[in-house]
Write an enzyme that holds these catalytic residues in place. Structure first.
Site, PDB file in Angstrom:
ATOM      1  N   GLU A   1      -4.284  59.767 -17.737  1.00  0.00           N
ATOM      2  CA  GLU A   1      -2.918  59.215 -17.835  1.00  0.00           C
ATOM      3  C   GLU A   1      -2.289  58.914 -16.484  1.00  0.00           C
ATOM      4  OE1 GLU A   1      -3.678  62.342 -18.316  1.00  0.00           O
ATOM      5  OE2 GLU A   1      -3.569  62.898 -20.416  1.00  0.00           O
TER       6      GLU A   1
ATOM      7  N   ASP B   1      -1.197  69.848 -23.820  1.00  0.00           N
ATOM      8  CA  ASP B   1      -0.718  71.133 -23.310  1.00  0.00           C
ATOM      9  C   ASP B   1       0.591  71.567 -23.960  1.00  0.00           C
ATOM     10  OD1 ASP B   1      -2.842  70.671 -21.634  1.00  0.00           O
ATOM     11  OD2 ASP B   1      -1.622  70.169 -19.894  1.00  0.00           O
TER      12      ASP B   1
ATOM     13  N   ASP C   1     -10.778  65.651 -19.471  1.00  0.00           N
ATOM     14  CA  ASP C   1      -9.333  65.781 -19.255  1.00  0.00           C
ATOM     15  C   ASP C   1      -8.765  64.531 -18.580  1.00  0.00           C
ATOM     16  OD1 ASP C   1      -6.918  67.052 -19.452  1.00  0.00           O
ATOM     17  OD2 ASP C   1      -7.350  68.622 -17.985  1.00  0.00           O
TER      18      ASP C   1
END
Lengths: 671, 671
Positions: free
Chosen positions: A397, A462, A394
């Protein structure tokens, strides 16, 4: 390609096509100085720029095959450009910056009025980029992503997190034009590609880029092949992936495994179980969060090692979760701190990042020691040695740009976009060092140039648990198509979406429509979402679990075809999910379609992405005869048709003369 | 002022103070080319700019007292600047543009870190402009004006009308600095004044401005005096204004006049009645709108001529309403069209503007014939001859910039900001031609440079009917203070606010707090709001009408003092409502206060602008002894104090040694 002098400037051409044109009246190059302001709040960036200088480099002169560019003939040369031929059809413009003060660069490329443009990484809102500009900066993609919706308004208000059409986990300064060329900028700086003008595209980069590459080809498929070679291809899918769905379950050992067993008992084909809470959880005022200390939580999963072994004997794999941060209160943090593996701040302390009531150190992947330690201690020892077969890698960013210093000495502003592929490379190398490439499946949402080479599978990030235009089910298709053009062959998403906020709840219908689509992607994986208790789950309803069982069996049924696509991805770089136009160049009606896709060359998928509909309108490309999978009806392409679209029968069409026709025709008989 | 050469450039100084500094390393002047996109939707503008070129004019050379500016010493001169001395303390930089292609101009002025800046027209959100930038373009001010509020979100979504902090009916490219200077740019082009930087202010103008004026003075009052002379002063208030409130009533003759009589019977001091529907109404899906055909509606007000006469005998005046547009379906439109008095489009037809289910022609005030006709036929014949004593001269901000052509041949983009003072001048001339200047009171919300000279009274525009930070009661104070500094002596507002949308309703409390403030402004005027039936009205409640009666009597009681302020305005240009700091320069605590004001030199007013409060905290400037009007308590200045603040007793303080002390002390006894 050819570089020719013309009156007052020069042109770069391939055959008759002008790819770059520069004259003193209409310059293609501008340089300048900008003063940016970048504010980060939990992965959401507020970015403003003030342009202090923007100088058109009107004057060009070709000296020994080098182009010298200046403001006018009396002023100093600012840039020198050298043309490097990559092949007969492809070129690289190597750019030398003579004034070190310059930090802004703009280039204009000729555009046609009816031209389409695609790419720029994984774009979630608009596939054809024409008419808009696209800031390219890896970040949270936003919640709602539409300033006209209540959820975006509230997310902006409370979390600065509403986002907009261009926000993406995976931007990339590369685009493909319907004029059969692709352009890539070699820079990791903030960029903004502007496709709003009728007669030119303008690319803005917040440094003088090292080079710009231009590729041309006679077909879109050839262009994809070139780009996939340029950026790197992914390993083939592991064999175990084809076994069915990966069930995303959490809540500790008993809950997760018993729910998986129940699914299997009800006929669901299961390839794996993914427990993102394998390392434990923490309570915050937002609810349960994962505990960012990447090792087996014996408290939450007491018998996990044994469990993984026995599952593997049944050909079911276990997947985990990891991020490139370590929480301050975990066991790994002090070890990494001791070894100076984190990015630091001005004071020389660990540069902590707020993730919402807990702080983390940023593992500094520009430090070779960090890379070694993460590979060895976390991925190999804590994950692979435990028997884990894959994970969500995950984030990536969030690299802050203020008061954060890296081992390689490069400004964090320039490393921000570089971070996702760096993080991917650490994962890929750890796997490769164990000889497990192609056997382990990790997946990422964050990306940038180079992700193709290191990340075996994208995940769409998401989405909201809904059908909304800019953050719902349909955006996943846009993400797959845009990233696929740039050489990312494998893409999938959280079945049912992830984000449930401000009263937005996943319904049974959203979940089931998402399953319908996911069966025609390279990997099926469910997610409980950010608020499992308030959102519809796959095992909440006997019909839903039966539906899931059927669709996982269809996915398995298509294994021979999917393996064929995987071979194509490996040999040609073609993505598994493809825009219609790459197979139907002659039919310009296909150029703007972003909610249908070719699943390989032969199967057209048109997922239903609206609430409460019983039928669905599909465009079938011209010069082909199509068969509707569900009723074997034959339809001539080149038209829109409306077909029944009940849940469990997503609109699906195959080419009449496909070599896979029998396999496709058998889909309705799978149960 | 002095112009001196320095190393690599020049400086403009007044005494020791550097007002402008230009060197090749730190240039003050930039020129360039921009490409704007301006979209209008019912007075709300979406404006985007692309900067194509921005060239620093690094090289300067002084030749015969002229400054020649160029990119570098080898390139052509772009601008020539001549210094014109306006007085010993004041200068004008006259700018000559040598390259006609240039359409963008930036100038940097030196700033101090702790400097404050005020002005830029009538600013509603922020009085001290430091830390923000202010686009200067007359427009609707927005509904809510705060992207974090629901009403702004919904207004943006449905009407593109939410607005932001800088939107105003009355912008002006003029600011006042706490460094005791003022700067004015002579241009009507779009501008953006940027006060975000620590060490410079940057002013952007979308043309090369004709000139820039810089004024210095030893005190803020002297600076205001200069600016008011520069921009023009207003006539004194008509005598009849002092008689009390102007009641805004509509709904036809019977309704309006009977409600006025009821108010008078209940003790309200009434100076006038303002019926904006005097010309009739139209039904739209939004509800009742005025009928934009500016003449007496005999249907709605059958006996208006007689009524006006009899009211005047009782010393009560009648006020009307007018805008600079004529609706297509009215009686005046064909007459004006016949005479070519409207702005036209590319086809040569009347350029119609959509005002929401009806279209209007734009009366072209650059055409001398239009001016004559509007003055004679509308203002003099239809209004003054009827006996009207004043009116709301509404609008002026809507001049479209696309496909609209004017008689004077100047681009509508350059005339857009010029329109409000043009509209004001037509009103002022019509009144002056009848010798009624100072007897007739018209009031406007739209403004720009020059408004001071023509518009006798500002009105703060359309606030929300609430206490909201960016669109409620308190914004009126900010508007009065900022416009007042630039020479607008008279300011007032719709008592109770105007805009009720998306469930926002005026309460009794909001109305009464607004009355409390309005008693200490030069004119009291109520407004029913845009949805009278759903919002609290002054005569809805016996307590409210009694309260209004008392406050109108206090307003009347203060007549001698207000007349004194009117004399000051006439002789010195001081506004009636003043920022605290103009009288307390020594006390820097006063520099940021925007919700209190000096009503003249001696009375400090601190209106309550929050819901449900019983007390209020006030700052009292230092080096003064203050008396609380309501309890005669004596307080030393230089501190915050909290006082009881029931409705009907707005926090009010006077200087102990004021010559008006007896008048002020008697306020509590007025009933």
């Amino acid at each position: 390609m050819e570089l020719n002098q013309i009156n007052g400037g020069f042109q770069l051409t391939q055959n008759e096509q002008v790819l770059l044109s520069h004259t003193n009246r209409s310059p293609a190059f501008f340089v300048g100085i900008g003063k940016e302001k970048i504010e980060i709040y939990r992965g959401n960036f507020a970015i403003e720029d003030t342009i202090v200088e923007r100088i058109p480099l009107k004057h060009s002169k070709i000296i020994n095959n080098e182009i010298h560019l200046a403001y006018d003939e009396l002023t100093a040369t600012q840039l020198i450009i050298r043309l490097d031929s990559l092949s007969l059809q492809d070129s690289k413009l190597i750019i030398e910056q003579l004034d070190s003060q310059l930090n802004r660069f703009w280039i204009r490329l000729p555009a046609q009025e009816d031209e389409k443009v695609w790419g720029c990484g994984e774009q979630m809102s608009y596939f054809n980029l024409r008419g808009r500009h696209f800031p390219l900066w890896t970040s949270e993609p936003g919640v709602g992503r539409d300033k006209n919706t209540e959820i975006t308004f509230l997310s902006d208000k409370y979390n600065k997190a509403g986002g907009d059409y261009y926000h993406t986990n995976y931007p990339q300064p590369t685009f493909v034009s319907s004029q059969h060329y692709a352009c890539h900028v070699n820079s990791t700086a903030y960029a903004d590609f502007d496709f709003r003008n009728t007669d030119y595209h303008e690319l803005q980069i917040w440094e003088i880029p090292k080079s710009i590459e231009i590729y041309t080809a006679l077909s879109f498929l050839d262009l994809i092949e070139k780009l996939s070679l340029r950026f790197g291809r992914q390993p083939k899918l592991p064999e175990w992936i084809y076994n069915g769905v990966i069930l995303g379950l959490k809540g500790g050992e008993e809950n997760s495994f018993s729910r998986m067993e129940n699914a299997i008992a009800k006929g669901v084909s299961v390839a794996g179980i993914w427990c993102e809470d394998w390392a434990g959880i923490r309570q915050t005022s937002f609810g349960k969060r994962l505990f960012w200390d990447w090792k087996w939580s014996k408290k939450r999963y007491p018998n996990l090692d044994e469990k993984i072994k026995s599952l593997r004997e049944r050909n079911i794999r276990f997947l985990a979760y990891v991020s490139p941060y370590l929480c301050e209160d975990g066991e790994l943090y002090p070890l990494a701190k001791e070894k100076n593996l984190f990015a630091i701040n001005k004071q020389g302390d660990v540069a902590l990042v707020d993730f919402g009531e807990f702080n983390c150190g940023v593992l500094d992947f520009t430090n070779p020691e960090t890379r070694e330690w993460v590979k060895k201690e976390i991925i190999q020892k804590n994950m692979l040695d435990l028997g884990v077969s894959g994970w969500m890698a995950d984030f990536g960013e969030y690299l802050p740009t203020n008061d954060l210093y890296l081992h390689n000495g490069i400004d964090a502003k320039l490393m921000h976009n570089a971070w996702p592929p760096l993080w991917a490379s650490v994962n890929a190398e750890a796997v490769a060092e164990r000889g497990l490439t192609g056997e382990i499946m990790f997946f990422m949402r964050a990306g940038f140039t180079g992700t193709q080479k290191f990340c075996p599978m994208l995940w769409a990030g998401d989405q909201c648990v809904d059908f909304s235009r800019h953050d719902g089910l349909n955006t996943v298709i846009c993400g797959a198509l845009s990233s696929g053009l740039l050489g990312n062959a494998y893409h999938h998403s959280d079945i049912g979406g992830y984000t449930s906020l401000f009263g937005n709840r996943r319904t049974k219908e959203v979940f089931e429509r998402w399953v319908d689509m996911a069966a025609f992607t390279p990997m099926m994986r469910t997610h409980e979402g950010n608020r499992p208790d308030e959102n519809f789950q796959f095992d909440q309803d006997v019909n839903t679990i039966a539906h899931l069982a059927k669709m996982t069996n269809i996915y398995r049924h298509l294994t021979p075809y999917l393996k064929h696509l995987v071979n194509e991805a490996s040999e040609k770089g073609y993505p598994v999910q493809r825009p219609l136009f790459v197979h139907f160049e002659h039919d310009e009606n296909t150029y703007d379609i972003q909610d249908q896709y070719m699943y390989g060359a032969d199967l057209l998928v048109s997922p239903v992405h609206k609430q409460g509909v019983g039928e669905w309108t599909v465009y079938l490309p011209a010069q082909e005869t199509w068969i509707n999978v569900w009723n074997q009806q034959e339809i001539q392409g080149g038209q829109y048709i409306t077909v029944p679209a009940p849940i469990g029968q997503p609109p699906l069409f195959y080419r009449k003369n496909s070599q896979w026709a029998d396999l496709f025709a058998a889909i309705p008989r799978v149960s």
